[in-house]
Write an enzyme that holds these catalytic residues in place. Structure first.
Site, PDB file in Angstrom:
ATOM      1  N   LYS A  36       0.843  -1.177   0.006  1.00  0.00           N
ATOM      2  CA  LYS A  36      -0.059  -0.127   0.013  1.00  0.00           C
ATOM      3  C   LYS A  36       0.856   1.419   0.042  1.00  0.00           C
ATOM      4  O   LYS A  36       2.086   1.128   0.325  1.00  0.00           O
ATOM      5  CB  LYS A  36      -0.956  -0.126   1.245  1.00  0.00           C
ATOM      6  CG  LYS A  36      -0.422  -0.151   2.612  1.00  0.00           C
ATOM      7  CD  LYS A  36      -1.182  -0.217   3.746  1.00  0.00           C
ATOM      8  CE  LYS A  36      -0.326  -0.154   5.042  1.00  0.00           C
ATOM      9  NZ  LYS A  36      -1.180  -0.722   6.245  1.00  0.00           N
ATOM     10  N   ARG A 133     -10.679  -0.334  14.868  1.00  0.00           N
ATOM     11  CA  ARG A 133     -10.427   0.560  13.799  1.00  0.00           C
ATOM     12  C   ARG A 133     -11.365   0.001  12.477  1.00  0.00           C
ATOM     13  O   ARG A 133     -11.747   0.625  12.046  1.00  0.00           O
ATOM     14  CB  ARG A 133      -8.849   0.927  13.476  1.00  0.00           C
ATOM     15  CG  ARG A 133      -8.420   1.543  12.322  1.00  0.00           C
ATOM     16  CD  ARG A 133      -7.031   1.649  11.977  1.00  0.00           C
ATOM     17  NE  ARG A 133      -6.621   0.217  11.354  1.00  0.00           N
ATOM     18  CZ  ARG A 133      -5.355   0.274  10.763  1.00  0.00           C
ATOM     19  NH1 ARG A 133      -4.563   1.064  10.888  1.00  0.00           N
ATOM     20  NH2 ARG A 133      -4.855  -1.015  10.046  1.00  0.00           N
ATOM     21  N   TYR A 255      16.492  30.282   8.905  1.00  0.00           N
ATOM     22  CA  TYR A 255      15.292  30.989   9.379  1.00  0.00           C
ATOM     23  C   TYR A 255      14.991  30.996  10.796  1.00  0.00           C
ATOM     24  O   TYR A 255      15.242  30.183  11.423  1.00  0.00           O
ATOM     25  CB  TYR A 255      14.000  30.465   8.652  1.00  0.00           C
ATOM     26  CG  TYR A 255      13.803  30.506   7.168  1.00  0.00           C
ATOM     27  CD1 TYR A 255      13.889  31.743   6.622  1.00  0.00           C
ATOM     28  CD2 TYR A 255      13.756  29.429   6.351  1.00  0.00           C
ATOM     29  CE1 TYR A 255      13.688  32.031   5.261  1.00  0.00           C
ATOM     30  CE2 TYR A 255      13.415  29.567   5.143  1.00  0.00           C
ATOM     31  CZ  TYR A 255      13.418  30.673   4.569  1.00  0.00           C
ATOM     32  OH  TYR A 255      13.334  31.034   3.296  1.00  0.00           O
ATOM     33  N   MET A 303      12.474  24.428   3.062  1.00  0.00           N
ATOM     34  CA  MET A 303      11.807  23.871   1.963  1.00  0.00           C
ATOM     35  C   MET A 303      12.740  22.918   1.242  1.00  0.00           C
ATOM     36  O   MET A 303      12.599  21.860   0.849  1.00  0.00           O
ATOM     37  CB  MET A 303      10.831  24.799   1.218  1.00  0.00           C
ATOM     38  CG  MET A 303      10.061  23.866   0.231  1.00  0.00           C
ATOM     39  SD  MET A 303       9.007  25.040  -0.638  1.00  0.00           S
ATOM     40  CE  MET A 303       8.027  25.623   0.508  1.00  0.00           C
TER      41      MET A 303
HETATM   42  C1  LIG Z   1      -0.300  -1.876   7.001  1.00  0.00           C
HETATM   43  C2  LIG Z   1      -0.993  -2.957   7.445  1.00  0.00           C
HETATM   44  C3  LIG Z   1      -0.127  -4.275   7.445  1.00  0.00           C
HETATM   45  C4  LIG Z   1       1.566  -4.154   7.394  1.00  0.00           C
HETATM   46  O1  LIG Z   1       1.900  -3.697   8.762  1.00  0.00           O
HETATM   47  P1  LIG Z   1       3.454  -3.551   8.951  1.00  0.00           P
HETATM   48  O2  LIG Z   1       3.608  -3.143  10.134  1.00  0.00           O
HETATM   49  O3  LIG Z   1       3.818  -2.331   7.797  1.00  0.00           O
HETATM   50  O4  LIG Z   1       3.921  -4.844   8.662  1.00  0.00           O
HETATM   51  C5  LIG Z   1      -0.603  -5.265   7.806  1.00  0.00           C
HETATM   52  N1  LIG Z   1      -2.072  -5.560   8.088  1.00  0.00           N
HETATM   53  C6  LIG Z   1      -2.874  -4.329   8.118  1.00  0.00           C
HETATM   54  C7  LIG Z   1      -4.332  -4.453   8.054  1.00  0.00           C
HETATM   55  C8  LIG Z   1      -2.353  -2.935   7.586  1.00  0.00           C
HETATM   56  O5  LIG Z   1      -3.180  -2.076   7.726  1.00  0.00           O
END
Ligand SMILES: *Cc1c(COP(=O)(O)O)cnc(C)c1O
Length: 390
Positions: A36, A133, A255, A303
């Site tokens: 993802k 969640r 800055y 930046m």
């Molecule tokens: C992002 C996610 C993972 C992967 O988790 P990591 O800690 O990056 O290995 C696995 N299961 C769900 C439901 C997630 O949202």
């Protein structure tokens, strides 16, 4: 070649080694890769192709169906399983069908939507075991079981506290999941159980069940609050020195003049900034390596630029010399902690803005390697199309 942009180098060999290390720790469980958010900023197409080709990964998780569609096109193998964490919504059902994507059903509402549209087509079912969640409550398993045409191939849950392997909640959730899975499996025989992400897999077979979902550990970031020696660094962020200055005791930097030189010294300006996703919170806190020595960031991160105190180096750096902000010499977890965040966030923000070449929306250049060699070009096909130097 002298670099004139920051570089994000990604070692696909180390990525594959991390997959193997986590799969080995988990015992006999199948391992899926979580790619993802464009593989946590490292490029989902190249990452997935490397895992497909070299370690035989045949299951992937992403958050959105659009990501799943792009992944299906990149891998070009209709048999690979691509799971969508966010599950179906009415506007995106067509994407699931066209690209053979498997939804994670997170609510009774999603389960009904899916079965109405695609009766009998396999899906994963998310059960909430305490994180609150996503997922249905264990008390809703009966309601899910009663949905006509629901076909569940994976029953999953997610651990809230596994970044601390000693947390009491881990065992509470493991037991709740085992019970929920047993109940769901009566209605969906043959379904596989999936509880653990990277951290759970590394804690061992007890937490790993049938299918592990490996994310951050693949990308060289420790999934634990503490470091993890079984995970090898994958990403290396470097930035070129563009000029040096001598300063006198009492001179200020950047800055807001938030840093005052305590003594006469030398500063180096490098091309990297919060516009590249490097956190402004690193101001006066984090450091970068030049010639193997840690040089503190002085003054505020701007930046486009950062100023390093290089007074401790035997000779000032040359223009074009690279400073390493994280990588094999400078752990990303340490850099993230200095910036008040975690490796997950640092990688997705920096990597998310990196591109194969400048002008494609990014200034940080993403480059793939295989150990000390350039990465095989077949792995980086899409990136090459966008003009990456091979
Ligand atoms: C992002 C996610 C993972 C992967 O988790 P990591 O800690 O990056 O290995 C696995 N299961 C769900 C439901 C997630 O949202």
């Amino acid at each position: 070649m002298q670099a004139s942009n920051p570089q994000l180098e990604i070692d696909l060999q180390a990525l594959c080694a991390n997959y193997r290390a986590m799969a080995a720790a988990a015992g006999g469980a199948d391992a899926a890769a979580v790619v993802k958010c464009d593989a946590y900023g490292l490029g989902a197409a190249a990452v997935a192709r490397a895992l497909y080709t070299y370690v035989g990964c045949r299951a992937y998780f992403v958050a959105y169906p659009e990501e799943g569609a792009a992944l299906r096109s990149a891998l070009g193998d209709g048999a690979v399983k691509i799971y969508i964490f966010n599950g179906p919504t009415p506007d995106k059902l067509k994407l699931f069908k066209d690209y053979a994507l498997t939804p994670v059903l997170n609510s009774i509402e999603q389960a009904k939507l899916w079965t109405a549209a695609r009766p009998g087509v396999r899906a994963a079912l998310h059960i909430d075991t305490g994180m609150h969640r996503s997922g249905i409550a264990p008390s809703e398993i009966e309601a899910a079981s009663a949905i006509d045409g629901l076909n569940i191939s994976v029953v999953m849950s997610h651990l809230a506290c596994i970044s601390d392997p000693a947390a009491a909640m881990n065992e509470t959730q493991r037991a709740a999941f085992a019970a929920a899975f047993a109940k769901a499996a009566r209605r969906f025989p043959g379904a596989r159980a999936s509880l653990s992400s990277s951290a759970g897999a590394l804690t061992g077979p007890e937490m790993s069940f049938d299918l592990i979902r490996l994310g951050v550990g693949l990308y060289g970031v420790s999934p634990f609050d503490a470091g993890e020696p079984r995970i090898a660094p994958v990403a290396r962020l470097t930035a070129p020195v563009v000029q040096t200055h001598t300063v006198k005791a009492g001179d200020t930097v950047g800055y807001g003049a938030t840093h005052t030189a305590a003594r006469d010294g030398v500063l180096a300006t490098v091309l990297l900034g919060y516009g590249d996703g490097y956190p402004r919170a690193a101001s006066n806190r984090a450091s970068a390596l030049i010639g193997g020595a840690a040089c503190p960031i002085v003054g505020r991160v701007s930046m486009d630029q950062i100023v390093l105190d290089v007074s401790a180096l035997p000779t000032p750096p040359e223009t074009g010399e690279m400073a390493e902000f994280f990588g094999p010499g400078h752990a990303i977890d340490k850099t993230a902690a200095d910036c008040g965040t975690i490796g997950y966030e640092l990688l997705t923000t920096v990597g998310g803005l990196a591109r194969p070449r400048p002008g494609l929306g990014g200034r940080v250049i993403r480059r793939y390697v295989w150990g000390d060699e350039p990465a095989p070009s077949a792995l980086i096909g899409d990136e090459a199309d966008e003009g990456i130097e091979k």
